[in-house]
Design a protein around this motif. Structure first.
Motif, PDB file in Angstrom:
ATOM      1  N   PRO A   1       0.812  -1.232   0.000  1.00 21.57           N
ATOM      2  CA  PRO A   1       0.000   0.000   0.000  1.00 21.57           C
ATOM      3  C   PRO A   1       0.842   1.278   0.000  1.00 21.57           C
ATOM      4  CG  PRO A   1      -0.228  -1.202   2.088  1.00 21.57           C
ATOM      5  CD  PRO A   1       0.600  -2.073   1.180  1.00 21.57           C
ATOM      6  N   GLN A   2       2.161   1.155   0.177  1.00 21.23           N
ATOM      7  CA  GLN A   2       3.025   2.337   0.121  1.00 21.23           C
ATOM      8  C   GLN A   2       3.678   2.530  -1.233  1.00 21.23           C
ATOM      9  OE1 GLN A   2       5.557   1.880   3.739  1.00 21.23           O
ATOM     10  NE2 GLN A   2       5.004   4.029   4.090  1.00 21.23           N
TER      11      GLN A   2
ATOM     12  N   PRO B   1       3.856   3.249  -5.371  1.00 24.59           N
ATOM     13  CA  PRO B   1       3.066   4.182  -6.191  1.00 24.59           C
ATOM     14  C   PRO B   1       1.710   3.592  -6.595  1.00 24.59           C
ATOM     15  CG  PRO B   1       5.361   4.271  -6.864  1.00 24.59           C
ATOM     16  CD  PRO B   1       5.255   3.144  -5.847  1.00 24.59           C
TER      17      PRO B   1
ATOM     18  N   GLY C   1       0.047   1.241  -4.971  1.00 27.62           N
ATOM     19  CA  GLY C   1      -0.756   1.094  -3.756  1.00 27.62           C
ATOM     20  C   GLY C   1      -1.382   2.400  -3.311  1.00 27.62           C
ATOM     21  N   GLN C   2      -0.719   3.510  -3.602  1.00 27.78           N
ATOM     22  CA  GLN C   2      -1.254   4.821  -3.193  1.00 27.78           C
ATOM     23  C   GLN C   2      -2.105   5.487  -4.268  1.00 27.78           C
ATOM     24  OE1 GLN C   2       1.367   7.588  -0.937  1.00 27.78           O
ATOM     25  NE2 GLN C   2       3.002   6.134  -1.392  1.00 27.78           N
ATOM     26  N   PHE C   3      -1.726   5.318  -5.539  1.00 25.61           N
ATOM     27  CA  PHE C   3      -2.325   6.185  -6.561  1.00 25.61           C
ATOM     28  C   PHE C   3      -3.078   5.426  -7.650  1.00 25.61           C
ATOM     29  CE2 PHE C   3       1.278   8.456  -4.661  1.00 25.61           C
ATOM     30  CZ  PHE C   3       0.577   9.517  -4.109  1.00 25.61           C
ATOM     31  N   GLU C   4      -3.228   4.104  -7.480  1.00 25.53           N
ATOM     32  CA  GLU C   4      -3.994   3.331  -8.455  1.00 25.53           C
ATOM     33  C   GLU C   4      -4.980   2.401  -7.745  1.00 25.53           C
ATOM     34  OE1 GLU C   4      -1.642   1.509 -11.585  1.00 25.53           O
ATOM     35  OE2 GLU C   4      -3.134  -0.051 -11.888  1.00 25.53           O
ATOM     36  N   ASP C   5      -4.460   1.545  -6.863  1.00 28.04           N
ATOM     37  CA  ASP C   5      -5.305   0.527  -6.233  1.00 28.04           C
ATOM     38  C   ASP C   5      -6.516   1.093  -5.470  1.00 28.04           C
ATOM     39  OD1 ASP C   5      -3.315  -1.079  -7.225  1.00 28.04           O
ATOM     40  OD2 ASP C   5      -2.446  -1.592  -5.284  1.00 28.04           O
ATOM     41  N   PRO C   6      -6.412   2.265  -4.817  1.00 33.85           N
ATOM     42  CA  PRO C   6      -7.587   2.753  -4.073  1.00 33.85           C
ATOM     43  C   PRO C   6      -8.742   3.196  -4.979  1.00 33.85           C
ATOM     44  CG  PRO C   6      -5.567   3.749  -3.233  1.00 33.85           C
ATOM     45  CD  PRO C   6      -5.220   3.085  -4.538  1.00 33.85           C
ATOM     46  N   PHE C   7      -8.539   3.176  -6.298  1.00 37.84           N
ATOM     47  CA  PHE C   7      -9.556   3.717  -7.200  1.00 37.84           C
ATOM     48  C   PHE C   7     -10.298   2.623  -7.974  1.00 37.84           C
ATOM     49  CE2 PHE C   7      -6.389   7.007  -6.369  1.00 37.84           C
ATOM     50  CZ  PHE C   7      -7.214   7.987  -5.827  1.00 37.84           C
ATOM     51  N   GLY C   8     -10.391   1.439  -7.378  1.00 35.20           N
ATOM     52  CA  GLY C   8     -11.262   0.407  -7.944  1.00 35.20           C
ATOM     53  C   GLY C   8     -10.683  -0.348  -9.116  1.00 35.20           C
ATOM     54  N   THR C   9      -9.375  -0.341  -9.249  1.00 42.60           N
ATOM     55  CA  THR C   9      -8.737  -1.051 -10.364  1.00 42.60           C
ATOM     56  C   THR C   9      -8.561  -2.522 -10.005  1.00 42.60           C
ATOM     57  OG1 THR C   9      -6.587  -0.395  -9.517  1.00 42.60           O
ATOM     58  CG2 THR C   9      -7.535   0.968 -11.244  1.00 42.60           C
TER      59      THR C   9
ATOM     60  N   SER D   1       2.278   1.878 -14.294  1.00 43.95           N
ATOM     61  CA  SER D   1       0.821   1.982 -14.271  1.00 43.95           C
ATOM     62  C   SER D   1       0.301   2.447 -15.628  1.00 43.95           C
ATOM     63  CB  SER D   1       0.391   2.997 -13.212  1.00 43.95           C
ATOM     64  OG  SER D   1      -0.965   3.332 -13.376  1.00 43.95           O
TER      65      SER D   1
ATOM     66  N   GLY E   1      -2.042   4.301 -16.093  1.00 48.62           N
ATOM     67  CA  GLY E   1      -2.401   5.718 -15.971  1.00 48.62           C
ATOM     68  C   GLY E   1      -1.281   6.651 -16.399  1.00 48.62           C
ATOM     69  N   MET E   2      -0.085   6.133 -16.548  1.00 49.79           N
ATOM     70  CA  MET E   2       1.075   6.950 -16.917  1.00 49.79           C
ATOM     71  C   MET E   2       1.390   6.882 -18.398  1.00 49.79           C
ATOM     72  SD  MET E   2       2.103   8.580 -14.294  1.00 49.79           S
ATOM     73  CE  MET E   2       1.190   8.588 -12.745  1.00 49.79           C
TER      74      MET E   2
ATOM     75  N   LYS F   1      -9.413  -0.712  -0.671  1.00 48.84           N
ATOM     76  CA  LYS F   1      -7.968  -0.631  -0.495  1.00 48.84           C
ATOM     77  C   LYS F   1      -7.585   0.791  -0.112  1.00 48.84           C
ATOM     78  CE  LYS F   1      -6.490  -4.360  -3.523  1.00 48.84           C
ATOM     79  NZ  LYS F   1      -5.791  -4.715  -4.767  1.00 48.84           N
TER      80      LYS F   1
ATOM     81  N   PRO G   1      -4.562   3.687   0.625  1.00 52.27           N
ATOM     82  CA  PRO G   1      -3.162   4.041   0.415  1.00 52.27           C
ATOM     83  C   PRO G   1      -2.464   4.205   1.755  1.00 52.27           C
ATOM     84  CG  PRO G   1      -4.545   5.977   0.172  1.00 52.27           C
ATOM     85  CD  PRO G   1      -5.481   4.817   0.407  1.00 52.27           C
ATOM     86  N   LYS G   2      -1.174   3.967   1.782  1.00 53.27           N
ATOM     87  CA  LYS G   2      -0.382   4.263   2.972  1.00 53.27           C
ATOM     88  C   LYS G   2       0.674   5.277   2.552  1.00 53.27           C
ATOM     89  CE  LYS G   2       2.266   2.043   6.631  1.00 53.27           C
ATOM     90  NZ  LYS G   2       2.911   0.812   7.082  1.00 53.27           N
TER      91      LYS G   2
ATOM     92  N   VAL H   1     -16.236  -4.426  -6.441  1.00 53.39           N
ATOM     93  CA  VAL H   1     -15.045  -3.763  -5.918  1.00 53.39           C
ATOM     94  C   VAL H   1     -15.312  -3.380  -4.469  1.00 53.39           C
ATOM     95  CG1 VAL H   1     -13.441  -1.850  -6.184  1.00 53.39           C
ATOM     96  CG2 VAL H   1     -14.518  -2.834  -8.204  1.00 53.39           C
TER      97      VAL H   1
ATOM     98  N   ILE I   1      -4.980   8.802 -12.223  1.00 51.59           N
ATOM     99  CA  ILE I   1      -6.051   7.805 -12.120  1.00 51.59           C
ATOM    100  C   ILE I   1      -6.906   8.193 -10.931  1.00 51.59           C
ATOM    101  CG2 ILE I   1      -6.580   5.414 -11.512  1.00 51.59           C
ATOM    102  CD1 ILE I   1      -4.436   4.439 -13.227  1.00 51.59           C
TER     103      ILE I   1
ATOM    104  N   ASN J   1     -11.474   8.418  -9.584  1.00 51.89           N
ATOM    105  CA  ASN J   1     -12.841   7.962  -9.823  1.00 51.89           C
ATOM    106  C   ASN J   1     -13.732   9.154 -10.114  1.00 51.89           C
ATOM    107  OD1 ASN J   1     -12.091   5.715  -7.271  1.00 51.89           O
ATOM    108  ND2 ASN J   1     -12.665   5.023  -9.315  1.00 51.89           N
TER     109      ASN J   1
END
Lengths: 394, 139
Positions: free
Chosen positions: A124-125, A127, A129-137, A246, A248-249, B8, B10-11, B76, B99, B101
């Motif tokens: 989760p730390q 890139p 884990g912080q800027f892609e995974d939290p957005f439902g990917t 990612s 996204g890049m 999920k 972020p940390k 999700v 990225i 939502n």
């Protein structure tokens, strides 16, 4: 132009799948590697003792050397996604030509479906884990779907046009008894459009089949290949690149930059152009994947792939003939592809195996006539890394 | 704040903590380069365009365009109250793409989400210390 001095100097002398592909709940990740290695070495007429270079990604070279009780003097664990093994062929060519190893064994194995002894990547730390995974990917479909609407928007490509990819690929699977969809009958672009929504604009039939399985290649110098039983398949050109991690890049969501760079080098090394290629294996994790590659490797002009795919004709038996299907002018993914053959997670090995079979004349009912050159191309993650091979008949 | 958020999380890491601290105050704070003027996303302790170390945390406008998107119909975690996740790439007016939502307030319909439509930032408070930067169509 002249070809690269290594072009044609190294050969694939052994190539094999695991005994089966699909659902293998009795096989762990490492068992799959060992079975693939055993089958490829048997195909090459060599033994494990002959191997002095090991290339593997889903198992580390440490794991392979221990599990198979060998001490290779050259190892490569490059892990950049599904194309990792395609890159490794280029690395093996360099190692063999440089004298760092004589017999290279490239092994793929993955318990992609049964998930026995498989790791989940990322923290989760990171890139991601912080800027892609939290957005439902969740699921590779979600990240592979992301660039596609930009291609639709800029070039007028349609979902119906894109649906020709899985339909054409299924036609090949019907000719390959090892393909997971071999017995499932043909599908039309309309069937693709009507299948369950997974991640707009992708439907179920736009997605590869998750499988357990593996495969391996054995490479050595073209000189030594003359004394081995199989018809050698020569590595004429190769390329690799990575542009980001990612999706996204992406610099431009209508182009895979790594594909452009990798493909350009492969053609230059082989001193060839797309017109010299008789057969394509363009890694199809999802329908858009080969769609982008057809353009970015120069087989179809940028932005024109949609109408190109939809330009079908009726065969003598009334069946639709797709540009990339049986009877088409640019046969592609002739094993049935990730979409209808099976996809373990890092499918690049399977794409190369099919190119080898076609060039050796071992492809059974789906064998193409008189082919001399095959191009294999795959992505790592979602259009992040890429690798290209041009293989030729010995 | 959403109680018992299941998604999920972020940390934050050393080079991103000010970004997440800014998000908690509902501000989009990014490294901006004193040398070339470029903005960097995701945050790094240098400029992604010219590799200069002379970057300064600067508040961005929070405005941009919907560059591309996908609608994830797979279940999700964290989206139970939302429905299918609209995963998007937003191009900020300052240049970088992220990225994120899109908040649609109901079942998402691709026909109502035009590519290049103007969007503006909104924040979703999912856990102690974490607000996720989301976007919605600009009113």
């Amino acid at each position: 132009m002249t070809k690269h001095p290594h072009s044609g100097k190294v050969a694939i002398v052994g190539a094999a799948h695991t005994d089966a592909i699909g659902k293998l709940p009795g096989h762990s990740r490492l068992m799959i590697h060992a079975e693939a290695a055993r089958n490829a070495l048997a195909d090459a007429g060599l033994s494990l003792k002959d191997v002095d270079g090991v290339f593997s990604a889903v198992a580390t070279p440490n794991e392979i050397s221990e599990y198979m009780n060998i001490t290779p003097r050259y190892v490569d664990g490059t892990s950049v996604g599904g194309c990792s093994y395609i890159l490794m062929v280029q690395h093996a060519v360099a190692a063999i030509m440089g004298g760092y190893c004589d017999v290279a064994l490239i092994i793929h194995g993955e318990s992609g479906r049964s998930w026995i002894d498989m790791e989940v990547a990322g923290t989760p730390q990171s890139p991601g884990g912080q800027f892609e995974d939290p957005f439902g990917t969740v699921g590779a479909a979600s990240t592979y779907a992301l660039p596609v609407l930009r291609h639709f928007h800029e070039f007028g490509t349609t979902k119906y046009q894109m649906s020709h990819i899985p339909a054409a690929t299924r036609e090949w699977a019907l000719l390959n008894p090892m393909a997971m969809m071999h017995e499932k009958g043909p599908i039309t672009p309309d069937d693709v459009m009507a299948s369950r929504k997974v991640c707009y604009p992708l439907n179920l039939l736009d997605c590869c089949l998750v499988a357990d399985g593996g495969g391996a290649l054995v490479l050595t110098s073209a000189e030594r290949a003359k004394d081995l039983p199989r018809k050698p398949v020569h590595v004429l050109g190769s390329g690799e690149a990575t542009a980001h991690r990612s999706v996204g890049m992406m610099r431009d969501f209508t182009t895979s930059d790594s594909t452009v760079i990798s493909g350009r080098q492969a053609f230059a090394f082989a001193d060839m152009t797309p017109a010299d290629i008789d057969h394509l294996m363009l890694y199809d994790a999802f329908s858009p994947t080969p769609m982008y590659f057809l353009e970015d490797l120069g087989f179809v002009p940028k932005g024109e792939v949609g109408p190109w795919l939809a330009d079908t004709r009726n065969g003598d038996d009334g069946r639709t003939v797709y540009r990339t299907g049986p009877g088409g002018d640019l046969p592609m993914n002739t094993n049935g592809g990730g979409l209808s053959f099976g996809h373990s997670g890092r499918y690049g090995m399977f794409a190369m195996l099919e190119a080898v079979y076609q060039l050796r004349g071992d492809a059974g009912a789906r064998q193409l006539d008189g082919i001399n050159a095959s191009l294999v191309h795959g992505p790592g993650r979602q259009f992040a890394a890429a690798a290209t091979l041009i293989l030729g008949r010995g | 704040m959403i109680e018992n958020y299941t998604g999920k999380l972020p940390k934050p890491s050393p080079e991103t903590q000010p970004f997440w601290d800014g998000a908690m105050k509902e501000r989009l704070v990014l490294p901006k380069c004193d040398d070339c003027g470029g903005w960097t996303y995701y945050p790094r302790p240098f400029c992604m365009h010219c590799f200069s170390k002379n970057v300064r945390w600067t508040e961005a406008s929070g405005k941009g365009k919907l560059h591309t998107f996908a609608i994830n119909y797979l279940p999700v975690k964290g989206f139970e109250d939302i429905g299918p996740a609209v995963i998007a790439v937003v191009e900020l007016d300052e240049g970088p793409r992220m990225i994120t939502n899109i908040e649609t307030g109901g079942e998402p319909d691709p026909e109502t989400l035009p590519i290049d439509a103007p969007v503006e930032i909104t924040f979703r408070h999912v856990a102690e210390g974490i607000k996720l930067p989301w976007f919605r169509l600009a009113g």
